[in-house]
Design an enzyme around this catalytic site. Sequence first.
Site, short mmCIF file in Angstrom:
data_model
loop_
_atom_site.label_atom_id
_atom_site.label_comp_id
_atom_site.label_asym_id
_atom_site.label_seq_id
_atom_site.Cartn_x
_atom_site.Cartn_y
_atom_site.Cartn_z
N SER A 1 0.81 -1.23 0.00
CA SER A 1 0.00 0.00 0.00
C SER A 1 0.84 1.27 0.00
O SER A 1 1.89 1.33 0.65
CB SER A 1 -0.88 -0.02 1.25
OG SER A 1 -1.42 1.25 1.50
N GLU B 1 0.15 3.62 1.71
CA GLU B 1 0.18 4.03 3.12
C GLU B 1 1.56 3.78 3.73
O GLU B 1 1.93 4.42 4.71
CB GLU B 1 -0.93 3.27 3.87
CG GLU B 1 -1.19 3.69 5.29
CD GLU B 1 -1.84 5.06 5.48
OE1 GLU B 1 -2.39 5.61 4.52
OE2 GLU B 1 -1.78 5.56 6.61
N TYR C 1 -1.66 0.25 10.69
CA TYR C 1 -1.91 -0.42 9.40
C TYR C 1 -0.70 -0.27 8.48
O TYR C 1 -0.23 -1.25 7.88
CB TYR C 1 -3.15 0.21 8.74
CG TYR C 1 -3.36 -0.18 7.30
CD1 TYR C 1 -4.02 -1.36 6.95
CD2 TYR C 1 -2.89 0.64 6.26
CE1 TYR C 1 -4.20 -1.72 5.62
CE2 TYR C 1 -3.08 0.29 4.93
CZ TYR C 1 -3.72 -0.89 4.62
OH TYR C 1 -3.91 -1.24 3.30
P1 NAP Z 1 -11.60 -4.42 1.76
O1 NAP Z 1 -12.73 -4.10 0.85
O2 NAP Z 1 -11.60 -3.87 3.14
O3 NAP Z 1 -11.50 -6.03 1.84
C1 NAP Z 1 -10.69 -6.64 2.79
C2 NAP Z 1 -10.90 -8.14 2.68
O4 NAP Z 1 -10.08 -8.79 3.68
C3 NAP Z 1 -12.34 -8.59 2.94
O5 NAP Z 1 -12.64 -9.66 2.07
C4 NAP Z 1 -12.28 -9.07 4.38
O6 NAP Z 1 -13.28 -10.03 4.69
C5 NAP Z 1 -10.91 -9.73 4.37
N1 NAP Z 1 -10.39 -9.96 5.72
C6 NAP Z 1 -10.41 -9.12 6.77
N2 NAP Z 1 -9.88 -9.71 7.86
C7 NAP Z 1 -9.52 -10.97 7.48
C8 NAP Z 1 -8.97 -12.07 8.16
N3 NAP Z 1 -8.68 -12.01 9.48
N4 NAP Z 1 -8.72 -13.22 7.47
C9 NAP Z 1 -9.06 -13.30 6.14
N5 NAP Z 1 -9.61 -12.28 5.46
C10 NAP Z 1 -9.84 -11.13 6.12
O7 NAP Z 1 -10.20 -4.01 1.10
P2 NAP Z 1 -9.86 -3.65 -0.44
O8 NAP Z 1 -10.06 -2.21 -0.63
O9 NAP Z 1 -10.51 -4.64 -1.32
O10 NAP Z 1 -8.28 -3.89 -0.43
C11 NAP Z 1 -7.73 -5.17 -0.73
C12 NAP Z 1 -6.31 -5.24 -0.18
O11 NAP Z 1 -5.52 -4.20 -0.76
C13 NAP Z 1 -6.20 -5.04 1.33
O12 NAP Z 1 -5.11 -5.81 1.78
C14 NAP Z 1 -5.86 -3.55 1.47
O13 NAP Z 1 -5.17 -3.34 2.68
C15 NAP Z 1 -4.98 -3.37 0.26
N6 NAP Z 1 -4.93 -2.03 -0.34
C16 NAP Z 1 -6.10 -1.39 -0.66
C17 NAP Z 1 -6.04 -0.16 -1.28
C18 NAP Z 1 -7.30 0.57 -1.66
O14 NAP Z 1 -7.21 1.79 -1.91
N7 NAP Z 1 -8.44 -0.10 -1.77
C19 NAP Z 1 -4.80 0.43 -1.57
C20 NAP Z 1 -3.63 -0.27 -1.25
C21 NAP Z 1 -3.71 -1.51 -0.64
P3 NAP Z 1 -14.76 -9.55 5.19
O15 NAP Z 1 -15.51 -9.21 3.94
O16 NAP Z 1 -15.26 -10.75 5.90
O17 NAP Z 1 -14.57 -8.35 6.07
N1 GDD Z 2 -12.34 7.23 6.28
C1 GDD Z 2 -12.47 8.58 6.39
N2 GDD Z 2 -13.62 9.07 6.89
N3 GDD Z 2 -11.45 9.36 6.00
C2 GDD Z 2 -11.61 10.70 6.10
C3 GDD Z 2 -12.78 11.28 6.60
C4 GDD Z 2 -13.83 10.43 7.02
O1 GDD Z 2 -14.88 10.87 7.48
N4 GDD Z 2 -12.63 12.63 6.55
C5 GDD Z 2 -11.44 12.88 6.05
N5 GDD Z 2 -10.79 11.72 5.78
C6 GDD Z 2 -9.43 11.60 5.25
C7 GDD Z 2 -8.53 10.68 6.05
O2 GDD Z 2 -8.01 11.36 7.21
C8 GDD Z 2 -7.46 10.36 5.01
O3 GDD Z 2 -6.48 11.35 4.99
C9 GDD Z 2 -8.24 10.39 3.69
O4 GDD Z 2 -9.49 11.02 3.96
C10 GDD Z 2 -8.50 9.02 3.07
O5 GDD Z 2 -9.06 8.19 4.06
P1 GDD Z 2 -9.65 6.72 3.71
O6 GDD Z 2 -10.65 6.83 2.62
O7 GDD Z 2 -10.05 6.09 4.99
O8 GDD Z 2 -8.38 5.99 3.05
P2 GDD Z 2 -6.86 5.85 3.52
O9 GDD Z 2 -6.04 6.65 2.55
O10 GDD Z 2 -6.69 6.12 4.95
O11 GDD Z 2 -6.60 4.29 3.31
C11 GDD Z 2 -7.03 3.64 2.12
O12 GDD Z 2 -6.01 3.73 1.15
C12 GDD Z 2 -4.79 3.05 1.49
C13 GDD Z 2 -3.81 3.30 0.33
O13 GDD Z 2 -3.17 4.54 0.49
C14 GDD Z 2 -7.37 2.20 2.48
O14 GDD Z 2 -7.97 1.58 1.35
C15 GDD Z 2 -6.11 1.41 2.82
O15 GDD Z 2 -6.45 0.03 2.96
C16 GDD Z 2 -5.11 1.58 1.67
O16 GDD Z 2 -3.92 0.86 1.93
#
Ligand code: NAP
Ligand code: GDD
Length: 325
Positions: free
Chosen positions: A133, A135, A156
């Site tokens: 990520s 992050e 995280y």
């Molecule tokens: P998501 O929608 O939150 O999905 C997370 C998945 O992980 C869900 O299927 C969840 O199952 C499963 N999970 C949670 N705890 C688990 C456990 N203890 N054992 C097995 N499975 C578990 O996340 P996403 O946005 O699809 O992201 C997919 C991956 O990419 C994650 O690893 C995330 O950290 C990473 N990532 C995401 C982003 C982004 O912007 N979306 C960016 C960079 C990296 P449930 O449905 O049962 O909760």
């Molecule tokens: N969730 C959330 N809720 N975020 C908020 C809010 C709110 O009400 N208001 C402002 N934010 C700001 C957060 O402080 C952060 O700076 C930004 O919006 C994005 O927050 P999220 O959408 O929660 O995403 P994230 O960037 O913290 O994390 C996501 O992206 C990562 C990749 O950079 C997640 O998908 C992570 O799993 C992923 O790795």
Amino acid sequence: MTENRVALVTGITGQDGSYLAELLLSKGYIVHGLIRRSSSFNTARIENIYQDPHELNRRLILHYGDLSDGISLAALVAEIEPDEVYNLGAQSHVRASFDIPVYTSEITGVGTVQLLEAIRSAGLPTRFYQASSSEMFGATPPPQDENTAFYPRSPYGVAKVFSYWITRNYREAYGIFATNGILFNHESPRRGDTFVTQKIAKAAARISRGEQDSLYLGNLFARRDWGYAPEYVEAMWRMLQADEPDDFVVATNTSYSVEDFCQFAFEAVGLEWQKYVQVDENYFRPTEVNDLRGDYSKAERILGWHPTVLTPELAKIMVNAELLS
Ligand code: NAP
Ligand code: GDD
């Protein structure tokens, strides 16, 4: 070429897992998905591809499991002998990771080595994708690429740095084809409701329909590089088809603030966001990641991947999906 290849996807019920499963099925894979046992259904995002266990010749097979349970992961990998494993499972919410840091470390960090050990002990030529990520870059200023120093700002982010390095270590120590996809934020109509883009998109649609009055958000000044999830799962797949395992940034190389996203989303329904958005400090994080913008030129050069949907269009896609729901 991919006909009858076998993939295992952890996190298949999540946003990315659901799009990736669709992509792999469309390419002829047999897809095994790890799902958590839950007292209520957690398979809404894969309902469109779900196959009943009584169907003959199923190509989507779900297994109960958990990233904390290494013994059952090892048994599953040994049983299904996957060609490719995509580790998308995680406690993926950054704000929540401050409330549940130990659990987040166990699943988002140690869970990765549980799965890598399962692959190593099976002794198969399985290819491994780790969902790393942006992050991990945390406080290091943009643009960020594969050579940028990590400075995580949340439990995280710290757990993801562990997973990144253990993936590289298994590649170097054991010759496993183990690749990190360093994905910047990517969103879609399937995004979880508590992530900021979905919160904003749903609120804009609901406010325009008179179903909600206001929207409470945290830090409006954070900047993110928001891309479109279906395009990002294509990059994951390409990484495991490459000649060599490696690490790749996947991003759009653009950056917008949370305020900007509000502007795009409310514009889509003809409203001024300033009239509805209020700040609630409860959503602030103890340490914040201020600015992310990813340089994806390595992915473009080696994988031939580039994004086509940028943040302003993404916001419209999400709002329109909510209006149709
Ligand atoms: P998501 O929608 O939150 O999905 C997370 C998945 O992980 C869900 O299927 C969840 O199952 C499963 N999970 C949670 N705890 C688990 C456990 N203890 N054992 C097995 N499975 C578990 O996340 P996403 O946005 O699809 O992201 C997919 C991956 O990419 C994650 O690893 C995330 O950290 C990473 N990532 C995401 C982003 C982004 O912007 N979306 C960016 C960079 C990296 P449930 O449905 O049962 O909760
Ligand atoms: N969730 C959330 N809720 N975020 C908020 C809010 C709110 O009400 N208001 C402002 N934010 C700001 C957060 O402080 C952060 O700076 C930004 O919006 C994005 O927050 P999220 O959408 O929660 O995403 P994230 O960037 O913290 O994390 C996501 O992206 C990562 C990749 O950079 C997640 O998908 C992570 O799993 C992923 O790795």
